[in-house]
Write an enzyme that holds these catalytic residues in place. Sequence first.
Site, mmCIF file in Angstrom:
data_model
loop_
_atom_site.group_PDB
_atom_site.id
_atom_site.type_symbol
_atom_site.label_atom_id
_atom_site.label_comp_id
_atom_site.label_asym_id
_atom_site.label_seq_id
_atom_site.Cartn_x
_atom_site.Cartn_y
_atom_site.Cartn_z
ATOM 1 N N GLY A 1 27.643 4.012 -45.499
ATOM 2 C CA GLY A 1 26.498 3.197 -46.325
ATOM 3 C C GLY A 1 26.476 1.902 -45.770
ATOM 4 N N GLN B 1 24.381 -7.098 -45.565
ATOM 5 C CA GLN B 1 25.425 -6.914 -44.507
ATOM 6 C C GLN B 1 24.721 -7.294 -43.206
ATOM 7 O OE1 GLN B 1 27.145 -3.012 -46.291
ATOM 8 N NE2 GLN B 1 28.817 -3.872 -45.378
ATOM 9 N N CYS C 1 35.079 -0.887 -46.247
ATOM 10 C CA CYS C 1 34.037 -1.673 -45.990
ATOM 11 C C CYS C 1 33.772 -2.356 -44.612
ATOM 12 C CB CYS C 1 33.914 -2.766 -47.153
ATOM 13 S SG CYS C 1 32.164 -3.677 -47.083
ATOM 14 N N LEU C 2 32.658 -2.220 -44.039
ATOM 15 C CA LEU C 2 32.366 -2.443 -42.721
ATOM 16 C C LEU C 2 32.584 -4.147 -42.534
ATOM 17 C CD1 LEU C 2 29.473 -0.120 -41.646
ATOM 18 C CD2 LEU C 2 31.769 0.057 -41.027
ATOM 19 N N HIS D 1 29.336 1.470 -54.650
ATOM 20 C CA HIS D 1 29.864 0.259 -53.586
ATOM 21 C C HIS D 1 28.806 -0.373 -53.006
ATOM 22 C CE1 HIS D 1 32.702 -1.063 -50.114
ATOM 23 N NE2 HIS D 1 31.525 -1.195 -49.542
ATOM 24 N N GLU D 2 27.865 0.600 -52.501
ATOM 25 C CA GLU D 2 26.801 -0.417 -51.784
ATOM 26 C C GLU D 2 25.967 -1.142 -52.798
ATOM 27 O OE1 GLU D 2 26.786 -0.395 -48.627
ATOM 28 O OE2 GLU D 2 28.247 1.083 -48.471
ATOM 29 N N HIS E 1 27.230 -4.550 -53.210
ATOM 30 C CA HIS E 1 26.894 -5.437 -51.955
ATOM 31 C C HIS E 1 25.622 -6.159 -52.511
ATOM 32 C CE1 HIS E 1 29.648 -4.946 -48.897
ATOM 33 N NE2 HIS E 1 29.394 -3.457 -48.657
HETATM 34 NI NI NI Z 1 30.668 -2.171 -47.983
#
Ligand code: NI
Length: 179
Positions: free
Chosen positions: A46, A51, A96-97, A138-139, A142
């Site tokens: 995702g 991000q 998470c990235l 989660h997304e 963000h």
């Molecule tokens: Ni994330």
Amino acid sequence: MSVRKIHTFPDPILREETEPVTTFDQALKELVADMAETMYAAPGVGLAANQIGVCRKVVLVDATRDKEKNGKREYLVFINPEIIDAEGSQVDEEGCLSVLQLTANVKRFQKILVRALNLAGKPFELEAEDYFARIIQHELDHLNGILFIDHLSALKRTLYKRRLKKILEEDQDASHAEQ
Ligand code: NI
């Protein structure tokens, strides 16, 4: 299409307010294409636009999971998404990235109903549960400047920040040594 740089904590851009999308043009399609390439290159399941430094309400979620055919990837795009109904709860591990070298258990709704716009600006609703519902939550976090570490205890967060500081310092030492 190009792979874009993923901003990581504690980069303040991840906390900035995101703006709703109002124009459904070629630039938006290109943003989404870049997001997909960046997400799969990472690799991740995702990605939210902020991000990669674009503070717009755009989220991508991989939908390939159990049906990857010939390496063909499928993903869902959520524009200006909101959770309009939710029930139950689940606890599972997340990463998470944008949060280097950390996974931790996070509590999420088990089932959600999301309303969003697609790439053409057309509204749709989607019911999701379990793992898929977790990624979406989660997304969407963000887009509100929230990272999964914000769901952890203050102690866990403090320990992580301390560890991250060391990791970043070591990275810097290593890059100086190379010069
Ligand atoms: Ni994330």
